[in-house]
Design an enzyme around this catalytic site. Sequence first.
Site, PDB file in Angstrom:
ATOM      1  N   HIS A 147       4.183 -17.939  33.882  1.00 38.52           N
ATOM      2  CA  HIS A 147       3.291 -18.736  32.819  1.00 38.52           C
ATOM      3  C   HIS A 147       1.964 -18.581  33.016  1.00 38.52           C
ATOM      4  O   HIS A 147       1.221 -18.243  32.170  1.00 38.52           O
ATOM      5  CB  HIS A 147       3.551 -20.137  32.738  1.00 38.52           C
ATOM      6  CG  HIS A 147       2.630 -20.844  31.749  1.00 38.52           C
ATOM      7  ND1 HIS A 147       1.472 -21.672  32.353  1.00 38.52           N
ATOM      8  CD2 HIS A 147       2.607 -21.131  30.553  1.00 38.52           C
ATOM      9  CE1 HIS A 147       0.923 -22.239  31.142  1.00 38.52           C
ATOM     10  NE2 HIS A 147       1.498 -21.825  30.155  1.00 38.52           N
ATOM     11  N   HIS A 171      11.782 -26.169  28.087  1.00 39.34           N
ATOM     12  CA  HIS A 171      10.323 -25.368  28.568  1.00 39.34           C
ATOM     13  C   HIS A 171      10.312 -25.017  29.691  1.00 39.34           C
ATOM     14  O   HIS A 171      10.399 -25.620  30.835  1.00 39.34           O
ATOM     15  CB  HIS A 171       9.437 -26.595  28.231  1.00 39.34           C
ATOM     16  CG  HIS A 171       7.939 -25.962  28.130  1.00 39.34           C
ATOM     17  ND1 HIS A 171       7.029 -26.496  28.982  1.00 39.34           N
ATOM     18  CD2 HIS A 171       7.348 -25.042  27.401  1.00 39.34           C
ATOM     19  CE1 HIS A 171       5.981 -25.769  28.821  1.00 39.34           C
ATOM     20  NE2 HIS A 171       6.148 -25.109  27.685  1.00 39.34           N
TER      21      HIS A 171
END
Length: 154
Positions: free
Chosen positions: A81, A39
């Site tokens: 992100h 991730h």
Amino acid sequence: MRRAVGRAAGVVVAVLSGLALAATSTTAQAATGPDVIAHRGSSGMAPENTAAAIDLAVHQRADYVEIDVQRTKDGKLVNFHDCTMQRTTDIEDLYPNRPSYRVSDFTWNELRRLDAGTWFHDDYAGEPIITLDDVIRHIQHTRTGLLAEISPCS
């Protein structure tokens, strides 16, 4: 009557085919184990969505690297992100008093100057934001695949 039997037979064949496929898939999955997805790269051990995190995930033999993609003001696709950059970069120091710190409010030339590593640890000082093209180059010719999430930030 013949049509009803034909449809029922078709449904039975479809269900049985699905079950056979599921059994085969489950057997193959059990033999190889679950996929390991890093991730934001190996974000527990390196600053998320950086080359260091991507390279570490590849080194750790992750099956896939999951990244987040956003577009800069001048159209470059970058690996980042958050909707704003304050949490993981030095953007407020480099560009003080800007009305917004969204990726889409900056050009690639502005973003490439940011430090995206120090927030994680001093060992990563100077780690830059990278582009989608950079990510692809880092995983190219490796066994690690790519899962790219297009950010809803604008």
